[in-house]
Structure formats: structure tokens, C-alpha cells
Design a protein around this motif. Structure first.
Motif, PDB file in Angstrom:
ATOM      1  N   GLU A   1      45.711  50.618  35.033  1.00  0.00           N
ATOM      2  CA  GLU A   1      46.544  50.688  36.238  1.00  0.00           C
ATOM      3  C   GLU A   1      47.352  49.405  36.406  1.00  0.00           C
ATOM      4  O   GLU A   1      48.552  49.443  36.722  1.00  0.00           O
ATOM      5  CB  GLU A   1      45.661  50.912  37.465  1.00  0.00           C
ATOM      6  N   MET A   2      46.708  48.261  36.191  1.00  0.00           N
ATOM      7  CA  MET A   2      47.389  46.984  36.356  1.00  0.00           C
ATOM      8  C   MET A   2      48.468  46.780  35.297  1.00  0.00           C
ATOM      9  O   MET A   2      49.498  46.148  35.566  1.00  0.00           O
ATOM     10  CB  MET A   2      46.362  45.851  36.304  1.00  0.00           C
TER      11      MET A   2
ATOM     12  N   TYR B   1      41.662  42.353  40.829  1.00  0.00           N
ATOM     13  CA  TYR B   1      42.203  43.688  41.124  1.00  0.00           C
ATOM     14  C   TYR B   1      42.258  43.938  42.624  1.00  0.00           C
ATOM     15  O   TYR B   1      43.255  44.442  43.156  1.00  0.00           O
ATOM     16  CB  TYR B   1      41.339  44.748  40.448  1.00  0.00           C
ATOM     17  N   GLN B   2      41.191  43.567  43.316  1.00  0.00           N
ATOM     18  CA  GLN B   2      41.078  43.886  44.738  1.00  0.00           C
ATOM     19  C   GLN B   2      42.001  43.051  45.619  1.00  0.00           C
ATOM     20  O   GLN B   2      42.625  43.574  46.540  1.00  0.00           O
ATOM     21  CB  GLN B   2      39.624  43.701  45.184  1.00  0.00           C
TER      22      GLN B   2
ATOM     23  N   PHE C   1      45.850  41.412  42.639  1.00  0.00           N
ATOM     24  CA  PHE C   1      46.813  42.370  42.107  1.00  0.00           C
ATOM     25  C   PHE C   1      47.786  42.898  43.165  1.00  0.00           C
ATOM     26  O   PHE C   1      48.995  42.966  42.906  1.00  0.00           O
ATOM     27  CB  PHE C   1      46.060  43.513  41.422  1.00  0.00           C
TER      28      PHE C   1
ATOM     29  N   GLN D   1      40.949  50.254  35.632  1.00  0.00           N
ATOM     30  CA  GLN D   1      41.685  49.329  36.500  1.00  0.00           C
ATOM     31  C   GLN D   1      42.693  48.517  35.691  1.00  0.00           C
ATOM     32  O   GLN D   1      43.818  48.268  36.146  1.00  0.00           O
ATOM     33  CB  GLN D   1      40.705  48.415  37.225  1.00  0.00           C
ATOM     34  N   MET D   2      42.302  48.126  34.501  1.00  0.00           N
ATOM     35  CA  MET D   2      43.230  47.378  33.642  1.00  0.00           C
ATOM     36  C   MET D   2      44.438  48.234  33.278  1.00  0.00           C
ATOM     37  O   MET D   2      45.581  47.748  33.290  1.00  0.00           O
ATOM     38  CB  MET D   2      42.519  46.912  32.378  1.00  0.00           C
TER      39      MET D   2
ATOM     40  N   GLY E   1      50.630  43.731  34.331  1.00  0.00           N
ATOM     41  CA  GLY E   1      49.400  43.101  33.865  1.00  0.00           C
ATOM     42  C   GLY E   1      49.266  43.144  32.357  1.00  0.00           C
ATOM     43  O   GLY E   1      49.607  44.149  31.721  1.00  0.00           O
TER      44      GLY E   1
ATOM     45  N   LEU F   1      36.244  43.860  36.206  1.00  0.00           N
ATOM     46  CA  LEU F   1      37.221  44.933  36.056  1.00  0.00           C
ATOM     47  C   LEU F   1      36.693  46.065  35.187  1.00  0.00           C
ATOM     48  O   LEU F   1      35.841  45.858  34.325  1.00  0.00           O
ATOM     49  CB  LEU F   1      38.504  44.384  35.418  1.00  0.00           C
TER      50      LEU F   1
ATOM     51  N   ARG G   1      36.553  41.323  39.371  1.00  0.00           N
ATOM     52  CA  ARG G   1      37.144  42.448  40.084  1.00  0.00           C
ATOM     53  C   ARG G   1      37.993  41.992  41.270  1.00  0.00           C
ATOM     54  O   ARG G   1      38.898  42.705  41.720  1.00  0.00           O
ATOM     55  CB  ARG G   1      36.062  43.426  40.548  1.00  0.00           C
TER      56      ARG G   1
END
Length: 354
Positions: A134-135, A96-97, A100, A131-132, A140, A127, A93
Motif C-alpha cells: 500500500e505504501m 505506517y500508522q 505515512f 502495508q508495504m 514508499g 509492518l 508499524r
């Protein structure tokens, strides 16, 4: 207005200029955590990651989509000058935090190889599918790192070779299905957990049209094994910008062939034979290093073939030989690496299948 002749000359000059600046190889950076509190050996701090990404941008590197670049290389199409790709393993994660936002701000595409077991059980350290998604909207890409991150060449107790291969097939195919189910697509790429594979596993990848990465260092070119591709680690001991710059300027070693004697090391020192292409190279400046041992012994069999030998056997685990050689400009290093596995007596490796 330009005449047809002058227009043709101009197009030719532009094409020639583009060819000069084109690149036929790709360094791929490998990360895990972006955090100051996770294990240092597999982490970059947010400050280190920012420094590295700023360097890529300010030095004119072109961060490219990994799968698209691999497709172009395999088809012998040129990449942009100073092309580089960014990848992460394990779907932490912290990517992402902390990672990303840095990538998004710089509009850098990236790939994350996910092991889906902690994702599916909704571990707070990994993750989420949302979230994936969004990335994905900001470059991503999410690829296969198996379900449970196993040592892919180790059998379970009393497991037959057939049952082992069936289990590994499930590890791969299940993730492909989950990518399709949750994200609607798969890039058909995989990173081997711990970088370990053999001929059977690599054949599985080829049959599925999956391009796969090991953990040997080096750059990808059209001549690479696309079922066992190299990457450069950029975390932990390899996070220093000074060493990263050398890797970003690496080129593929100009080889005709290599002979390494399989994927496994024994109680004898490993060796590898490299045969170089015809050309003007600084072969006298070739240096090969053995992990944990220092320089390998080099024996030149001919003007274009060298045998690099470790001083002593590897201990249990993974060991490698890395070879580098400056190019004529001394601004770049040709790079080659190979990894062997020295199985422990109690580790139940699938021996004799590589």
C-alpha cells in the motif's frame, strides 16, 4: 518568432540558470519510530514529524526518491536545488500508522529499511507486506536492513571468521530474496544495523551492487563511499527544527583525502587527518567535536592538511569525530563525520578485518 541565434542564447541562459540552481549533494534524514510512546532516543512524535515535513514543504525543499538521487550523484548528474531524502530504519508499524499519512498528504517519497524477522513472524509492532505494498503506491520504497538486525562485526561464540562471513551473507541475501518475492523488486540499498561495517562487509555490498548507509552524519556527494554513506538522524535529541535546519543546509566537506586508521578504536585517543581541496575556504573556522569530550585538538600539518585528535580514548562502544566549517556565505556548513568502534573484551568483534 525567435531567430536561431536568439533561441540559442536563450537556451544557453536557461542552462546556465539551471546549473546555478542545481545541487551536487544530498542530505538524507534518518528516522525510526513516529510515536509519542516509543523510546524517545529513536522517536519523533507525530507533531514533531508534521512540523518537520511542513518545514520542508514551506521552505521549498525538494523531497526526492533516495535510490534515484544516489544513482544521479554517482553519475555526476545534478539534483534539484534543495534536494533532500527521507528514510526510516527497522520497519516499525508506527511508520505506517503515524508517519505515512503525513508523507502521503505532502506527496513525499521515502525509503524504509526493513529487518525481516519480525515482519515474517507477523509481529504486531512491525509492518506487514500488505502495508508495504500500500505504501509503495504513494512513494514508499523498501530496502534491506538484514534479517535479525545483528551487530554485523560480532562473531558468535566459537564461530570462525569464515562462518561469521557466511552468516552475514545470509543476513543480506535472504532479505534481498524476500523483497523480490513479496514486492517484486529490490532497490539494492542497505542500512547497516547500528551503522557498523568493515572492508569485508563493504566489499560484499559492492559485489552485489548494493548502496549502503552507516550512522555517521553528513551529506552524500559523488565523492562519497557508496558502501558507507552518511545520514542525518532527525529523531530524539536531533528532532528540534532549529538543529535540523542546519543539517538541511549542510554541504560535503571539500576534501582530497582522509586518513582515519581503520574502523576500530583502541585504548589510545583516535585521530584523523583531513586534506582539503584547493580553494577559498574558511579553514580557520574549522571545528571538530569528539563525542562525549568536546572539541578535538587541531594540528595543521600544512596549509591544507589538519590532524584532529581526541583528548582521551573512547569508552567501549561507538564514538565519532564531527567536523564543521562555514562556507563563504556563512549560510551553509561544510560537514564531515567519522565513527569508530571500541570493542569490549567480551563482544567478539572481527578484529583485524577492517
Amino acid at each position: 518568432m525567435l531567430s536561431k541565434v536568439h533561441y540559442s542564447i536563450l537556451l544557453g541562459a536557461l542552462s546556465a540558470s539551471a546549473a546555478v540552481h542545481a545541487q551536487d549533494y544530498l542530505p538524507v534524514l534518518q528516522y525510526h519510530h513516529v510515536s509519542a510512546s516509543s523510546p524517545k532516543s529513536t522517536s519523533v512524535t507525530p507533531e514533531q514529524f508534521t512540523e518537520q515535513m511542513d518545514y520542508l514543504k514551506n521552505a521549498g525543499f525538494q523531497v526526492v526518491d533516495l535510490r534515484s538521487a544516489l544513482d544521479d550523484l554517482k553519475a555526476n548528474k545534478s539534483l534539484p536545488e534543495k534536494a533532500v531524502a527521507i528514510s526510516f530504519d527497522d520497519a516499525y508499524r508506527s511508520i505506517y500508522q503515524a508517519g505515512f499519512p503525513i508523507l502521503k498528504e505532502r506527496h513525499f517519497p521515502f525509503t524504509v529499511f526493513i529487518n525481516t524477522e519480525p515482519v515474517e513472524r507477523k509481529s504486531r509492532s512491525f509492518l506487514t507486506w500488505d502495508q508495504m505494498k500500500e505504501m509503495e503506491q504513494s512513494g514508499g520504497v523498501f530496502a534491506n536492513h538484514t534479517i535479525s538486525h545483528p551487530y554485523m562485526l560480532r562473531k558468535e561464540k566459537n564461530e570462525s571468521d569464515k562462518a561469521w562471513l557466511s552468516r552475514m551473507t545470509k543476513e543480506v541475501d535472504t532479505v534481498e530474496a524476500l523483497l523480490e518475492k513479496n514486492l517484486g523488486h529490490s532497490p539494492k540499498m542497505l542500512a547497516y544495523p547500528y551503522g557498523e561495517s568493515n572492508d569485508q562487509i563493504r566489499t560484499m555490498m559492492k559485489e552485489r551492487g548494493i548502496m549502503a548507509f552507516g550512522q555517521q552524519s553528513g551529506v552524500v556527494s559523488a565523492e562519497s563511499d557508496f558502501e558507507n554513506l552518511p545520514r542525518f538522524p532527525a529523531s530524539g535529541a536531533y528532532a528540534k527544527l532549529s538543529t535540523l535546519k542546519t543539517k538541511l543546509n549542510a554541504k560535503p566537506m571539500p576534501l582530497v583525502s582522509e586518513k582515519k586508521g581503520g574502523d576500530y578504536a583502541t585504548d589510545k585517543p583516535v585521530s584523523i587527518s583531513l586534506t582539503f581541496k584547493e580553494g577559498k575556504y574558511r579553514l580557520k573556522d574549522l571545528t571538530c567535536y569528539v563525542s562525549g569530550q568536546g572539541k578535538a585538538k587541531l594540528d595543521w600539518v600544512s596549509d591544507t592538511e589538519v590532524r584532529a585528535t581526541a583528548e582521551k580514548p573512547f569508552g567501549v562502544g561507538r564514538g565519532r569525530i564531527n567536523c564543521t566549517m562555514p562556507d563563504q556565505s556563512a549560510k551553509h556548513y561544510y560537514w564531515y563525520s567519522n565513527v569508530w568502534i571500541r570493542p569490549g573484551d567480551d563482544q567478539n568483534y572481527v578484529i583485524g578485518k577492517s
